[in-house]
Design a protein around this motif. Structure first.
Motif, PDB file in Angstrom:
ATOM      1  N   UNK A  67      -6.593   5.371  31.375  1.00  0.00           N
ATOM      2  CA  UNK A  67      -5.446   4.529  31.051  1.00  0.00           C
ATOM      3  C   UNK A  67      -5.094   3.712  32.286  1.00  0.00           C
ATOM      4  N   UNK A  68      -4.877   2.424  32.101  1.00  0.00           N
ATOM      5  CA  UNK A  68      -4.445   1.519  33.172  1.00  0.00           C
ATOM      6  C   UNK A  68      -3.045   1.025  32.844  1.00  0.00           C
ATOM      7  N   UNK A  69      -2.176   0.984  33.866  1.00  0.00           N
ATOM      8  CA  UNK A  69      -0.777   0.584  33.685  1.00  0.00           C
ATOM      9  C   UNK A  69      -0.464  -0.642  34.519  1.00  0.00           C
ATOM     10  N   UNK A  70       0.293  -1.570  33.923  1.00  0.00           N
ATOM     11  CA  UNK A  70       0.793  -2.741  34.646  1.00  0.00           C
ATOM     12  C   UNK A  70       2.187  -3.065  34.128  1.00  0.00           C
ATOM     13  N   UNK A  71       3.020  -3.584  35.021  1.00  0.00           N
ATOM     14  CA  UNK A  71       4.412  -3.874  34.683  1.00  0.00           C
ATOM     15  C   UNK A  71       4.814  -5.248  35.196  1.00  0.00           C
TER      16      UNK A  71
END
Length: 111
Positions: A67-71
């Motif tokens: 899983x990759x997260x970006x905000x």
């Protein structure tokens, strides 16, 4: 008394792009898969920073998934910058969740 600390923080809604990829085993994937995810994360970090649309916040491996997260303040703009790299990863099935405004507003994009 220091009034600086009494100022309310400006409310900037944080939106998210969360990409999920199925890996080749039920644990953490192969070394090559992890390296591909790390390389994609570095490329997206640079692209997102250059575009000024947010930040890539990291990854998570386990249960046969990466899983990759970006905000950022605009999930659609963030995804537009990340999309070429996300689509370039070979792992399937894969999808991206765009959280816009709040957790109640989500859309899903299959890769």
């Amino acid at each position: 008394m220091d009034t600086l600390f009494d100022l309310p923080e400006p409310e900037t809604p944080e939106e998210a792009v969360i990409a999920r990829y199925r890996l080749s085993d039920d644990q953490y994937g192969s070394r090559a898969e992890r390296e591909a995810i790390f390389a994609a994360e570095r490329a997206m970090t640079a692209a997102v920073k250059a575009a000024g649309v947010g930040e890539v916040d990291g990854n998570e491996f386990g249960g046969g998934e990466a899983v990759l997260y970006a905000y950022g303040v605009d999930a659609a703009a963030l995804f537009k910058v990340m999309e070429p790299t996300l689509r370039g990863l070979p792992f399937r099935p894969a999808h991206v969740v765009l959280r816009q405004g709040s957790r109640e507003t989500e859309s899903r994009v299959n890769l």
